[in-house]
Design a protein around this motif. Structure first.
Motif, mmCIF file in Angstrom:
data_model
loop_
_atom_site.group_PDB
_atom_site.id
_atom_site.type_symbol
_atom_site.label_atom_id
_atom_site.label_comp_id
_atom_site.label_asym_id
_atom_site.label_seq_id
_atom_site.Cartn_x
_atom_site.Cartn_y
_atom_site.Cartn_z
ATOM 1 N N ASN B 18 0.846 -1.193 0.000
ATOM 2 C CA ASN B 18 0.000 0.000 0.000
ATOM 3 C C ASN B 18 0.885 1.247 0.000
ATOM 4 O O ASN B 18 1.966 1.250 0.587
ATOM 5 C CB ASN B 18 -0.906 0.007 1.225
ATOM 6 C CG ASN B 18 -1.876 -1.163 1.212
ATOM 7 O OD1 ASN B 18 -2.238 -1.676 0.149
ATOM 8 N ND2 ASN B 18 -2.296 -1.602 2.384
ATOM 9 N N SER B 19 0.402 2.295 -0.653
ATOM 10 C CA SER B 19 1.124 3.568 -0.712
ATOM 11 C C SER B 19 0.317 4.636 -0.001
ATOM 12 O O SER B 19 -0.906 4.631 -0.042
ATOM 13 C CB SER B 19 1.315 4.016 -2.160
ATOM 14 O OG SER B 19 1.949 3.039 -2.930
ATOM 15 N N ILE B 20 1.019 5.557 0.625
ATOM 16 C CA ILE B 20 0.366 6.741 1.188
ATOM 17 C C ILE B 20 1.127 7.962 0.709
ATOM 18 O O ILE B 20 2.339 8.075 0.909
ATOM 19 C CB ILE B 20 0.330 6.716 2.723
ATOM 20 C CG1 ILE B 20 -0.466 5.512 3.231
ATOM 21 C CG2 ILE B 20 -0.294 8.008 3.256
ATOM 22 C CD1 ILE B 20 -0.515 5.404 4.728
ATOM 23 N N ILE B 21 0.412 8.850 0.078
ATOM 24 C CA ILE B 21 0.996 10.094 -0.430
ATOM 25 C C ILE B 21 0.363 11.235 0.349
ATOM 26 O O ILE B 21 -0.864 11.301 0.488
ATOM 27 C CB ILE B 21 0.711 10.264 -1.931
ATOM 28 C CG1 ILE B 21 1.202 9.035 -2.699
ATOM 29 C CG2 ILE B 21 1.384 11.526 -2.458
ATOM 30 C CD1 ILE B 21 0.640 8.959 -4.112
ATOM 31 N N ILE B 77 -3.181 4.305 -1.769
ATOM 32 C CA ILE B 77 -3.373 3.408 -2.905
ATOM 33 C C ILE B 77 -3.150 1.988 -2.401
ATOM 34 O O ILE B 77 -2.074 1.672 -1.874
ATOM 35 C CB ILE B 77 -2.397 3.720 -4.055
ATOM 36 C CG1 ILE B 77 -2.531 5.171 -4.490
ATOM 37 C CG2 ILE B 77 -2.652 2.784 -5.239
ATOM 38 C CD1 ILE B 77 -1.499 5.596 -5.529
ATOM 39 N N ALA B 78 -4.143 1.166 -2.561
ATOM 40 C CA ALA B 78 -4.035 -0.223 -2.100
ATOM 41 C C ALA B 78 -3.408 -1.093 -3.188
ATOM 42 O O ALA B 78 -3.636 -0.885 -4.380
ATOM 43 C CB ALA B 78 -5.416 -0.759 -1.743
ATOM 44 N N ALA B 79 -2.597 -2.028 -2.743
ATOM 45 C CA ALA B 79 -2.008 -3.017 -3.657
ATOM 46 C C ALA B 79 -1.408 -2.333 -4.886
ATOM 47 O O ALA B 79 -1.838 -2.548 -6.023
ATOM 48 C CB ALA B 79 -3.048 -4.050 -4.066
ATOM 49 N N THR B 80 -0.413 -1.508 -4.641
ATOM 50 C CA THR B 80 0.184 -0.681 -5.701
ATOM 51 C C THR B 80 0.671 -1.539 -6.866
ATOM 52 O O THR B 80 1.308 -2.587 -6.667
ATOM 53 C CB THR B 80 1.344 0.136 -5.122
ATOM 54 O OG1 THR B 80 0.898 0.796 -3.937
ATOM 55 C CG2 THR B 80 1.800 1.186 -6.106
ATOM 56 N N GLN B 81 0.381 -1.058 -8.070
ATOM 57 C CA GLN B 81 0.718 -1.777 -9.301
ATOM 58 C C GLN B 81 1.712 -0.965 -10.126
ATOM 59 O O GLN B 81 1.813 0.254 -9.956
ATOM 60 C CB GLN B 81 -0.552 -1.996 -10.116
ATOM 61 C CG GLN B 81 -1.625 -2.785 -9.387
ATOM 62 C CD GLN B 81 -2.947 -2.785 -10.142
ATOM 63 O OE1 GLN B 81 -3.090 -2.185 -11.200
ATOM 64 N NE2 GLN B 81 -3.925 -3.488 -9.578
ATOM 65 N N PRO B 82 2.432 -1.599 -11.041
ATOM 66 C CA PRO B 82 3.380 -0.847 -11.882
ATOM 67 C C PRO B 82 2.737 0.323 -12.612
ATOM 68 O O PRO B 82 3.358 1.385 -12.781
ATOM 69 C CB PRO B 82 3.895 -1.915 -12.857
ATOM 70 C CG PRO B 82 3.763 -3.201 -12.113
ATOM 71 C CD PRO B 82 2.510 -3.062 -11.280
ATOM 72 N N VAL B 108 7.139 2.372 -8.634
ATOM 73 C CA VAL B 108 6.763 1.052 -8.136
ATOM 74 C C VAL B 108 7.843 0.053 -8.510
ATOM 75 O O VAL B 108 8.176 -0.121 -9.689
ATOM 76 C CB VAL B 108 5.404 0.613 -8.715
ATOM 77 C CG1 VAL B 108 5.014 -0.769 -8.181
ATOM 78 C CG2 VAL B 108 4.333 1.645 -8.381
ATOM 79 N N ARG B 109 8.391 -0.617 -7.525
ATOM 80 C CA ARG B 109 9.455 -1.621 -7.723
ATOM 81 C C ARG B 109 8.818 -2.988 -7.926
ATOM 82 O O ARG B 109 7.897 -3.371 -7.210
ATOM 83 C CB ARG B 109 10.372 -1.671 -6.514
ATOM 84 C CG ARG B 109 10.997 -0.347 -6.107
ATOM 85 C CD ARG B 109 12.056 -0.558 -5.030
ATOM 86 N NE ARG B 109 11.552 -1.287 -3.870
ATOM 87 C CZ ARG B 109 10.975 -0.718 -2.823
ATOM 88 N NH1 ARG B 109 10.805 0.578 -2.782
ATOM 89 N NH2 ARG B 109 10.560 -1.457 -1.799
#
Lengths: 116, 110
Positions: B18-21, B77-82, B108-109
């Motif tokens: 998950n991402s937090i901006i 953002i849940a379950a970050t994708q490329p 995203v890596r």
């Protein structure tokens, strides 16, 4: 795709010249806003047109001017170009004019202007 | 990786995490906030919005949180994708003018 088209996509001008950028808004949208995005920064509001009249302006000098046509397409004109005018110029269309607090602006892909 | 509270110009995230901006806005009178995603060579694309009478709003894989007390917005953002790799901007609307904040570049890596 947003349905907002801008032309030209890229152009190069020299200092002191004038430039006209064009934008066709999404079908049915009566409001067009223009933004300047310098490299690595967020877009900065230039002005907005609603039903062919300017109804709001950001902190840009008078040499930045615009038009909106009856079909709601728009032009951005910049006179006496300066080096700092080099940027991506974005057009966004929306529906509703000044009173519309809608964030659903539809942006074009921009016109990248380089001033030498 | 996550960032909480502090605005960072870049964020590197492992795919699937998950991402937090985070974003701080400037005008306490602003009543409408939007998150935009900008991919390379494209214009900003609307992600999600929130009005000032709300503190949370959810979309597909995204959640926006608004803290008016400290003038802070975040985008989760849940379950970050490329395909989430892009620059993310928050924006506020006050008196019809849309003002963008400083962007965050998300990578995203795999």
């Amino acid at each position: 795709e947003t349905g907002v088209t801008q032309s030209p996509t890229h152009l190069i001008k020299t200092r002191g010249q004038q430039v006209t950028l064009r934008c066709s808004s999404q079908s049915g949208h009566n409001t067009v806003s223009w933004y300047q995005q310098a490299l690595g920064q967020g877009p900065q509001f230039i002005f907005q047109y609603y039903r062919e009249e300017e109804n709001g302006r950001g902190n840009f000098p008078p040499r930045f001017s615009g038009l909106q046509f009856p079909n709601y397409s728009s032009e951005l004109n910049v006179n006496a170009l300066e080096l700092d005018d080099s940027a991506l110029y974005l057009c966004a269309s929306s529906l509703g004019g000044r009173t519309a607090n809608t964030g659903e602006l539809f942006f074009g892909e921009g016109s990248r202007l380089t001033v030498l | 990786g996550e960032s909480v509270g502090l605005h960072l110009p870049t964020l590197s995230v492992q795919e699937g995490d998950n991402s937090i901006i985070n974003c701080a806005y400037s005008n306490s009178a602003s009543d409408y906030f939007i998150w935009y995603k900008q991919e390379s060579g494209k214009g900003p694309q609307f992600i999600i919005d929130i009005r000032s009478n709300m503190d949370k709003r959810q979309g597909q894989r995204v959640t926006v949180l608004l803290n008016k007390t400290v003038k802070h917005l975040s985008l989760q953002i849940a379950a970050t994708q490329p395909g989430d790799s892009a620059v993310y901007f928050c924006a506020e609307i006050y008196d019809y003018k849309l003002s963008f904040g400083a962007g965050t570049t998300v990578t995203v890596r795999a």
